[in-house]
Design a protein around this motif. Sequence first.
Motif, PDB file in Angstrom:
ATOM      1  N   VAL A 198      -5.994  10.673  -4.839  1.00 52.48           N
ATOM      2  CA  VAL A 198      -4.739  10.272  -5.055  1.00 52.48           C
ATOM      3  C   VAL A 198      -3.808  11.189  -5.658  1.00 52.48           C
ATOM      4  O   VAL A 198      -2.513  11.062  -5.290  1.00 52.48           O
ATOM      5  CB  VAL A 198      -4.940   9.061  -5.996  1.00 52.48           C
ATOM      6  CG1 VAL A 198      -3.743   8.489  -6.818  1.00 52.48           C
ATOM      7  CG2 VAL A 198      -5.906   7.814  -5.543  1.00 52.48           C
ATOM      8  N   ASN A 244      -3.334  -1.510  -5.968  1.00 55.13           N
ATOM      9  CA  ASN A 244      -4.338  -2.079  -5.212  1.00 55.13           C
ATOM     10  C   ASN A 244      -5.021  -1.233  -4.348  1.00 55.13           C
ATOM     11  O   ASN A 244      -5.669  -1.577  -3.222  1.00 55.13           O
ATOM     12  CB  ASN A 244      -3.862  -3.313  -4.565  1.00 55.13           C
ATOM     13  CG  ASN A 244      -3.623  -4.360  -5.528  1.00 55.13           C
ATOM     14  OD1 ASN A 244      -4.420  -4.581  -6.476  1.00 55.13           O
ATOM     15  ND2 ASN A 244      -2.372  -4.933  -5.468  1.00 55.13           N
ATOM     16  N   HIS A 245      -4.942   0.278  -4.533  1.00 53.95           N
ATOM     17  CA  HIS A 245      -5.244   1.053  -3.181  1.00 53.95           C
ATOM     18  C   HIS A 245      -6.563   1.682  -4.209  1.00 53.95           C
ATOM     19  O   HIS A 245      -6.472   2.351  -5.099  1.00 53.95           O
ATOM     20  CB  HIS A 245      -4.297   2.277  -3.018  1.00 53.95           C
ATOM     21  CG  HIS A 245      -4.446   3.380  -2.415  1.00 53.95           C
ATOM     22  ND1 HIS A 245      -4.996   3.247  -1.051  1.00 53.95           N
ATOM     23  CD2 HIS A 245      -5.226   4.694  -2.845  1.00 53.95           C
ATOM     24  CE1 HIS A 245      -5.213   4.647  -0.582  1.00 53.95           C
ATOM     25  NE2 HIS A 245      -5.435   5.389  -1.736  1.00 53.95           N
ATOM     26  N   SER A 286       0.663  -1.316  -0.045  1.00 53.44           N
ATOM     27  CA  SER A 286      -0.055  -0.025  -0.013  1.00 53.44           C
ATOM     28  C   SER A 286       0.777   1.398   0.200  1.00 53.44           C
ATOM     29  O   SER A 286       2.027   1.109   0.408  1.00 53.44           O
ATOM     30  CB  SER A 286      -1.009   0.081   1.361  1.00 53.44           C
ATOM     31  OG  SER A 286       0.020   0.258   2.343  1.00 53.44           O
ATOM     32  N   PRO A 287       0.524   2.626  -0.297  1.00 50.35           N
ATOM     33  CA  PRO A 287       1.079   3.706  -0.142  1.00 50.35           C
ATOM     34  C   PRO A 287       1.549   3.866   1.101  1.00 50.35           C
ATOM     35  O   PRO A 287       2.628   4.483   1.244  1.00 50.35           O
ATOM     36  CB  PRO A 287       0.087   4.692  -0.774  1.00 50.35           C
ATOM     37  CG  PRO A 287      -0.797   3.950  -1.609  1.00 50.35           C
ATOM     38  CD  PRO A 287      -0.941   2.631  -0.919  1.00 50.35           C
ATOM     39  N   ASP A 288       0.914   3.510   2.052  1.00 52.62           N
ATOM     40  CA  ASP A 288       1.363   3.721   3.585  1.00 52.62           C
ATOM     41  C   ASP A 288       2.587   2.872   3.852  1.00 52.62           C
ATOM     42  O   ASP A 288       3.404   3.353   4.640  1.00 52.62           O
ATOM     43  CB  ASP A 288       0.117   3.465   4.500  1.00 52.62           C
ATOM     44  CG  ASP A 288      -0.905   4.720   4.287  1.00 52.62           C
ATOM     45  OD1 ASP A 288      -0.830   5.616   3.968  1.00 52.62           O
ATOM     46  OD2 ASP A 288      -2.272   4.092   4.740  1.00 52.62           O
ATOM     47  N   GLU A 289       2.555   1.671   3.172  1.00 48.13           N
ATOM     48  CA  GLU A 289       3.754   0.926   3.436  1.00 48.13           C
ATOM     49  C   GLU A 289       5.168   1.259   2.637  1.00 48.13           C
ATOM     50  O   GLU A 289       6.023   1.006   2.955  1.00 48.13           O
ATOM     51  CB  GLU A 289       3.291  -0.460   3.226  1.00 48.13           C
ATOM     52  CG  GLU A 289       2.531  -0.973   4.185  1.00 48.13           C
ATOM     53  CD  GLU A 289       2.142  -2.592   4.010  1.00 48.13           C
ATOM     54  OE1 GLU A 289       2.732  -3.163   3.423  1.00 48.13           O
ATOM     55  OE2 GLU A 289       1.030  -2.897   4.562  1.00 48.13           O
ATOM     56  N   GLY A 348      -8.929   4.895  -4.200  1.00 44.07           N
ATOM     57  CA  GLY A 348      -9.170   6.311  -3.873  1.00 44.07           C
ATOM     58  C   GLY A 348      -9.552   6.807  -4.949  1.00 44.07           C
ATOM     59  O   GLY A 348      -9.566   6.580  -6.191  1.00 44.07           O
ATOM     60  N   PRO A 365     -12.954   3.730  -5.503  1.00 39.78           N
ATOM     61  CA  PRO A 365     -13.182   3.155  -3.990  1.00 39.78           C
ATOM     62  C   PRO A 365     -14.573   2.933  -4.138  1.00 39.78           C
ATOM     63  O   PRO A 365     -14.976   2.010  -3.215  1.00 39.78           O
ATOM     64  CB  PRO A 365     -13.069   4.414  -3.318  1.00 39.78           C
ATOM     65  CG  PRO A 365     -13.183   5.665  -4.299  1.00 39.78           C
ATOM     66  CD  PRO A 365     -12.604   5.096  -5.650  1.00 39.78           C
ATOM     67  N   SER A 391       2.513   1.056  -5.697  1.00 38.63           N
ATOM     68  CA  SER A 391       1.775   0.628  -4.527  1.00 38.63           C
ATOM     69  C   SER A 391       0.372   1.022  -4.802  1.00 38.63           C
ATOM     70  O   SER A 391      -0.474   0.475  -3.752  1.00 38.63           O
ATOM     71  CB  SER A 391       2.626   1.153  -3.283  1.00 38.63           C
ATOM     72  OG  SER A 391       2.222   2.496  -3.104  1.00 38.63           O
ATOM     73  N   PHE A 392       0.045   1.991  -5.644  1.00 38.94           N
ATOM     74  CA  PHE A 392      -1.452   2.536  -5.640  1.00 38.94           C
ATOM     75  C   PHE A 392      -1.965   1.481  -6.421  1.00 38.94           C
ATOM     76  O   PHE A 392      -3.414   1.445  -6.560  1.00 38.94           O
ATOM     77  CB  PHE A 392      -1.468   3.755  -6.113  1.00 38.94           C
ATOM     78  CG  PHE A 392      -1.070   4.920  -5.401  1.00 38.94           C
ATOM     79  CD1 PHE A 392      -2.006   5.583  -4.769  1.00 38.94           C
ATOM     80  CD2 PHE A 392       0.152   5.250  -5.155  1.00 38.94           C
ATOM     81  CE1 PHE A 392      -1.741   6.789  -3.875  1.00 38.94           C
ATOM     82  CE2 PHE A 392       0.436   6.262  -4.332  1.00 38.94           C
ATOM     83  CZ  PHE A 392      -0.297   6.940  -3.542  1.00 38.94           C
ATOM     84  N   SER A 430      -4.878   2.859 -10.219  1.00 35.72           N
ATOM     85  CA  SER A 430      -5.181   2.928  -8.843  1.00 35.72           C
ATOM     86  C   SER A 430      -6.771   1.972  -9.023  1.00 35.72           C
ATOM     87  O   SER A 430      -7.257   1.838 -10.151  1.00 35.72           O
ATOM     88  CB  SER A 430      -5.402   4.008  -7.920  1.00 35.72           C
ATOM     89  OG  SER A 430      -6.351   4.956  -8.771  1.00 35.72           O
TER      90      SER A 430
END
Length: 166
Positions: free
Chosen positions: A108, A100-101, A33-36, A103, A65, A97-98, A62
């Motif tokens: 984004v 599978n995110h 993920s973008p956070d990781e 948004g 949502p 990383s986006f 991406s």
Amino acid sequence: MPSGAFRCRSGHKAVVMANTPLFLGQNSSLPASPDEAVLDYVANPRPGALYMIRFAAPEFTSLCPVTGQPDFAHLVIDYAPGECIVESKALKLFLGSFRNHAGFHEDVTVGIGQRLFDEMKPQWLRIGGYWYPRGGIPIDVFWQSGPPPAGLWLPDQGVAPYRGRG
């Protein structure tokens, strides 16, 4: 400061970073993920020079949502560096990383620009997100950190408006 290291601002604190990038020349997995995702920065090789760096990601993806369907964009990131520059492989992994995110296009695009600006502290940064149509409507999203520095050459982002099939 250790030999072979430099000081680079990340967020609100200064951190010491090695001159050896974290990902370049290494086998690297796509973050979940973008956070990781970890963005890696290296010293600006031309400190004090006013110049612009451009990254283009013409196959950015991406997820919507609401529907979970893939969304596709051509991203263009321009910035005038300060003390640091973003390492290109780290940026590629971050953008990947986006995949599978979920948004909205606006979140984004602006989120990518703000994260880069907040961590890297460039003199100036802009991002253009040219999203391909789904449901018949293309969406273009633009964000910049403020006015560009005086004297900075700003070429057009070079992405033509969507014209359809005709």
